[in-house]
Scaffold this motif. Structure first.
Motif: not given
Length: 600
Positions: A270, A275, A278-279, A585, A589, A593
C-alpha cells in the motif's frame, strides 16, 4: 546479476505459463448443482451415506466451491454452472496493455484484489494438502481443480513479467458506486501494480506462498501434510496431480520469492500503490515472508528456505506469548507454527526441531481456549471475538482459528490440549452451521433459514444504490454456498443487504468453510450438521444494527459522511494505541465513498 540470456529465458517462461490450461482439468464424475435450501432440513446421518459421506457435508463442500464459480470474472467457459452469470470485464488490463481478464471478483462488488486473494488460494490448497481425501469421496475433486486453476491462471497473468505483480483491478472509489449486474460494469477499469523498482514485499511474498502451496498440491507428492503423528494420511488429491502445471506454478513462486527477498526497499504494497491498499491495507510484511519461506521450503524440498523464513519469524522473549492477532489475509502469524509442525512431521530434514513450534502453537491456542488472550472474548453464543477484526466480519476470524486448531489438535503435547483445541475448532464451525441463536447456518442457500439478503451486487438483481434493501424486495438470485460476514457481538443478525459487516460475502470468507467441510468428510464425521435440526423461522434481529454501516445517531448536526470519517479516525487511533490488532478496512471505505458521492 541477471544476464540478458537469463532475462530472456524468464520472459519465455512467463509467456509459456500464460497458455490456458483448462484443457488439463479433470472431468466431473457428475455435474453438481446446489440442491434447494429445503434439503438442508432433512436428516441424513443414518441413511443415504455415499462412500461413507453424509450428503449434507457433500452439499456444504459442493456449494462452497459453487460460490467461487459464481464470483468468476472474464470469459466464462461453456461448462459454467451458474446460469445467471455472464462473461464480464473481458478487457481488464487493457489500459495498461496487459491481459488481466479472468480471476474472481473479490466480494459483493467487482474489484479484483491480489493480496487477500493469495491468502484464499493458499488456505484452500493447505486444507486440500491436509484433508484432500474428502474431494474424491464426495466427487468434488474436479471442482477443486477448476476453482484453483481459475484463480492460479489469473495470478499467473497478474505476475506478468519477472519484475511485476498486478495487485488491483478496479478502483474502490469508482466501483463501489456501481450497484448492478455483471453486464454493465463500468469500464475500462484501472489496474495497479507493484514492481522491483516500486516493491510490495507483502504482496510478492503472499503470492509466492499461493503458488508454492498449490505447486506442492499439484505435484502429488506422497504423504503431503499430515494432521496427526501416527494416524492415516488424509491429505492430497491424487486425481488432480499434474507435474507440468506444478512446475509452471513453482516457476512463478520462484520469481515472486526473488522479488519479495531482493527488491528494495522492503515495504508493504500500500506504500507503493495507495489506491490498492484502500480496501485491503497491510500491517507489515514479516509474517508474509516467514509464511512464504515455509511454503517454498516444502514445495522445493530445500531447508535453506526455512532458515530464511525463520529470520522473519516472531522471536525474542515475548515471541508467541504476546501474539494476539487473528489469522486472516493480513496477519498470518498464528498459522506459522502450525504449518511448521506439519512440515516437521512430513520431513525432518526441513524442520528437525518440531518441539519449538509445538510450544509456540500451544502458547497461542492455550491463551485462546483459556480466555487469556488480550482483545479476545466470546459472545454469549460462544463465537470467538477479536476486537477490531470481528467488528467488520465476525465469522471469519473465528473460522480461521478453527481451521488451524483443527490442523494442529492431534499434535498437541497432552490429551487435554488435544481435546481443548478440538473443541475450539468444532464449536466455531458448529456456530457457523446453526448452533447459534439465529437458528440457521450463516451460509446462503444451505437451509430454509439461511440468510436471504447477502450484500452482493451480482446476486441482488438491484440497480438502485440508494435503496439496495428494497431494490428488489427479494434477492433475485440465490448465491449458494456464500458465507456472510456474520452476527454482531450480541449474536444478533439483521439480514439487511446494506449492513455489509453482517451480510457481505467475500472470497476469503469461504475458504475456512471449505476447510471445515473437507476435514469432517476426511475424518468420517457422519453426524448431521447442526442446521438440520433447526426448526421454525430464523431469528432475524429487528430494529437497527450498530456497526460501521449503521453509525449511531446524528448528533451535532453532522452528515453521515462526517460521522463516519470521525469514527474511522477514532477507531484507527484506538487500535493503533492498543497494538497487536489489525482492522479490516474492506468496507469502511466502501460506505464512506458511497455517502460522500451521494452527498449525504
Amino acid at each position: 546479476m541477471r544476464t540478458a540470456v537469463a532475462q530472456s529465458l524468464a520472459a519465455l517462461v512467463a509467456l509459456v505459463d500464460l497458455v490456458p490450461t483448462t484443457h488439463a482439468q479433470i472431468t466431473p464424475q457428475q455435474i453438481y448443482q446446489p440442491p434447494p435450501a429445503s434439503s438442508g432440513a432433512v436428516s441424513q446421518q443414518q441413511s443415504n451415506l455415499t462412500n461413507g459421506v453424509n450428503p449434507q457435508y457433500t452439499d456444504l463442500l459442493g456449494n462452497a466451491l459453487w460460490f467461487y464459480e459464481a464470483q468468476r470474472s472474464g470469459a466464462l467457459p461453456s461448462n459454467n454452472r451458474v446460469s445467471w452469470r455472464n462473461s464480464s470485464c473481458e478487457n481488464d488490463g487493457s489500459l495498461n496493455n496487459t491481459d488481466l481478464s479472468g480471476g474472481y471478483y473479490d466480494a459483493g462488488d467487482y474489484i479484483k484484489a491480489t493480496y487477500p486473494f493469495c491468502w484464499t488460494m493458499t488456505s484452500i490448497a493447505w486444507s486440500a494438502l491436509s484433508f484432500g481425501s474428502a474431494y474424491s469421496r464426495s466427487s468434488q475433486d474436479a471442482y477443486l481443480d477448476s476453482t484453483l486453476r481459475w484463480g492460479l491462471d489469473w495470478l499467473s497473468k497478474a505476475h506478468s513479467d519477472q519484475d511485476t505483480l498486478w495487485v488491483l483491478v478496479g478502483n474502490p472509489a469508482v466501483d463501489d458506486q456501481y450497484w448492478g449486474g455483471d453486464l454493465d460494469i463500468p469500464g475500462p477499469r484501472s489496474s495497479y501494480s507493484v514492481t522491483r523498482q516500486n516493491p510490495g514485499t507483502d504482496a510478492f511474498a503472499s503470492c509466492a506462498a499461493a503458488f508454492a502451496a498449490s505447486a506442492y498440491l499439484y505435484s502429488g507428492e506422497s504423504g503431503l501434510l499430515p494432521t496427526s503423528p501416527n494416524g492415516a494420511n488424509l491429505g492430497g488429491v491424487p486425481s488432480i496431480r499434474n507435474r507440468t502445471y506444478s512446475e509452471a506454478l513453482l516457476r512463478h513462486a520462484d520469481g515472486l520469492w526473488d522479488l519479495a527477498i531482493n527488491s528494495s526497499p522492503r515495504q508493504v504494497y500500500s506504500v507503493a500503490q495507495p489506491v490498492a491498499g484502500q480496501s485491503y491495507p497491510s500491517s507489515d510484511y514479516e509474517d508474509d515472508l516467514a509464511f512464504a519461506g515455509l511454503w517454498m521450503a516444502l514445495a522445493k524440498g530445500d531447508a535453506s528456505y526455512v532458515n530464511e523464513a525463520l529470520t522473519f519469524y516472531p522471536n525474542g522473549t515475548n515471541g508467541f506469548a504476546s501474539t494476539n492477532a487473528a489469522l486472516n489475509w493480513d496477519r498470518k502469524v498464528a498459522a506459522l507454527p502450525v504449518l511448521a509442525v506439519q512440515m516437521a512431521q512430513r520431513n525432518t530434514s526441513l524442520i528437525p526441531n518440531m518441539t519449538r513450534f509445538q510450544t509456540d502453537a500451544e502458547l497461542y491456542f492455550d491463551r485462546l481456549t483459556d480466555g487469556k488472550m488480550q482483545y479476545v472474548s466470546q459472545t454469549k453464543g460462544g463465537l470467538y471475538w477479536w476486537s477490531g477484526d470481528s467488528d467488520a466480519a465476525s465469522l471469519n476470524p473465528a473460522l480461521n482459528a478453527a481451521f488451524i486448531a483443527d490442523l494442529y489438535s492431534n499434535f498437541a503435547t497432552t490429551s487435554a490440549k488435544t481435546s481443548a483445541y478440538r473443541s475450539l475448532a468444532d464449536s466455531q464451525v458448529d456456530y457457523l452451521l446453526g448452533d447459534n441463536s439465529y437458528n440457521g447456518p450463516y451460509i446462503v442457500g444451505q437451509h430454509p433459514n439461511s440468510p436471504q439478503n447477502p450484500h452482493s451486487a451480482m446476486a441482488s438483481g438491484g440497480t438502485d444504490i440508494t435503496n439496495i434493501n428494497n431494490s428488489p424486495p427479494k434477492e433475485l438470485h440465490v448465491l449458494y454456498g456464500a458465507v456472510v460476514g456474520g452476527p454482531d457481538k450480541q449474536d444478533r443478525f439483521f439480514d439487511l443487504r446494506d449492513d455489509y459487516p453482517e451480510t457481505e460475502i467475500a472470497l476469503d470468507y469461504n475458504a475456512p468453510l471449505i476447510a471445515a467441510a473437507v476435514s469432517r468428510i476426511a475424518r468420517n464425521v457422519t453426524k448431521d450438521p447442526p442446521y438440520t435440526t433447526s426448526s421454525g423461522s430464523a431469528n432475524v434481529a429487528s430494529g437497527r444494527p450498530t456497526d460501521a454501516a449503521y453509525p449511531a445517531g446524528k448528533s451535532g448536526g453532522l452528515s453521515k459522511g462526517a460521522q463516519i470519517a470521525i469514527a474511522v479516525v477514532v477507531v484507527v487511533v484506538v487500535l493503533a494505541a492498543v497494538g497487536g490488532v489489525s482492522w479490516w478496512q474492506r468496507e469502511r471505505l466502501k460506505w464512506w465513498y458511497r455517502q460522500k458521492k451521494m452527498g449525504l
